[in-house]
Every structure is written in structure tokens, then in C-alpha cells.
Design an enzyme around this catalytic site. Sequence first.
Site, PDB file in Angstrom:
ATOM      1  N   HIS A 125       0.814  -1.210   0.000  1.00 47.43           N
ATOM      2  CA  HIS A 125       0.000   0.000   0.000  1.00 47.43           C
ATOM      3  C   HIS A 125       0.849   1.262   0.000  1.00 47.43           C
ATOM      4  CE1 HIS A 125      -3.064  -2.638   2.349  1.00 47.43           C
ATOM      5  NE2 HIS A 125      -3.227  -2.778   1.048  1.00 47.43           N
ATOM      6  N   LYS A 132       5.639   6.048   7.369  1.00 46.51           N
ATOM      7  CA  LYS A 132       5.055   5.188   8.407  1.00 46.51           C
ATOM      8  C   LYS A 132       6.143   4.721   9.365  1.00 46.51           C
ATOM      9  CE  LYS A 132       1.573   3.354   5.252  1.00 46.51           C
ATOM     10  NZ  LYS A 132       1.022   2.166   4.573  1.00 46.51           N
ATOM     11  N   TYR A 145       0.966   1.411  13.809  1.00 49.59           N
ATOM     12  CA  TYR A 145       1.881   2.281  13.069  1.00 49.59           C
ATOM     13  C   TYR A 145       1.389   3.712  13.046  1.00 49.59           C
ATOM     14  CZ  TYR A 145      -1.273   1.198   9.122  1.00 49.59           C
ATOM     15  OH  TYR A 145      -2.370   1.018   8.309  1.00 49.59           O
ATOM     16  N   ASP A 174      -6.847  -6.039  -2.034  1.00 46.76           N
ATOM     17  CA  ASP A 174      -5.428  -6.331  -2.277  1.00 46.76           C
ATOM     18  C   ASP A 174      -5.234  -7.367  -3.374  1.00 46.76           C
ATOM     19  OD1 ASP A 174      -4.740  -4.495  -0.366  1.00 46.76           O
ATOM     20  OD2 ASP A 174      -4.050  -5.961   1.117  1.00 46.76           O
TER      21      ASP A 174
END
Length: 190
Positions: free
Chosen positions: A54, A64, A124, A165
Site C-alpha cells: 500500500h 510510516k 503504526y 489487495d
Amino acid sequence: MTVILLTPRRFADERGWFMETFHAQRYRDLGVDAAFVQDNHSYSAPPGTIRGIHFQRTPHAQAKLVRCVRGRIYDVAVDLRRDSPTFGQHVGAELSADNGHQLFVPAGFGHAFMTLESDCEVAYKVDDFYAPETEGGVRWDDPALGIDWPFAAAGATDAVLSAKDAILPLLADAELDFAYDGSPLLPLHP
């Protein structure tokens, strides 16, 4: 900016341990220069679950800071900056609740992880808010990336994916707009 593997110090005694999972000045000194604005937390039940690859495009590209707070994952960052000499290359590391490692993934990199056991939780931080109109991705199994997903370590034979996905494009077909900042992807060093 490149991908960085971090190992925060743990202070242990007979009760267990304590660690700082983020310290702005200390992390900035290590190369993590991101102003985080949102925290995310995911839970994945079966081993072999893959989330990703992603990213968010400009103007909402995200850096991130990823850690596994329960279980074990194989965490991957892919260089998606077309002008980079390391475009399409990746690095990966095992993050677990036991080892405490964190992976900093700068904007311009795709991110994915695979669960290596049941009941994994991943937390995250990101430095831009979720903007669905800019989200994108690349197929987890794109042969051009050559990611050797550790299915044997997970005791799995195939990936568990979301419907979204499962239909991500190959790298060659992905809509990418990331600028190269002069920092190629480097090997990870704990």
C-alpha cells in the site's frame, strides 16, 4: 530519506519491561524526520495474511513507523520512486512483540506485511491523514519485485488477502508520482 530499522531500548526487570516507542528528538537524530498525525492499529487472525503493498500518492503521501505489538510479521518496504536507482527493490525484516523492532518507511515507498503466526496486531504512525482518493497499491506477488514471502515460517501455503489487495496492479501498471530525493534504498541494519 531511506527505510530504517530501529530497535528501541527496553528496560527490563522481574516485572517485565518498559520502552519508549517514539521519541521525536532521538528518532530525528536517527533519520526519522516525520511529524506523525495519525496512529493506526490492525489485527490479523490467520497466519499468512498479507496486507499491502500500500501507499498514498502526492499530495498525501505517507511516511510510516511500523511495529508489531502482538505476534510476528515479515515487514516489507518497496522503493516506488521511478527515478531512484533502487526503483522496484525492497527490504524486509521480522518485527515482533518479542524483538521490539520498528520499521520506518518514508513516503515514496510501498508498505506491506505478512503475519508469521495467528492473532497478530500491528500499530503504526503516519505523517499524513488517510486520503482515499490518493490510495494505491502494487500486487504482493509481482514477479518484478521478487519478494520471497516466508510462507514456510508462517506455516502457510498461500496468502490470505483482502478482495481489494487481490486485484492491485503490477508495478509496471501502478500510478506512481513519487519524487526521488537522492537517497537510494539501503540494506537494513538493526
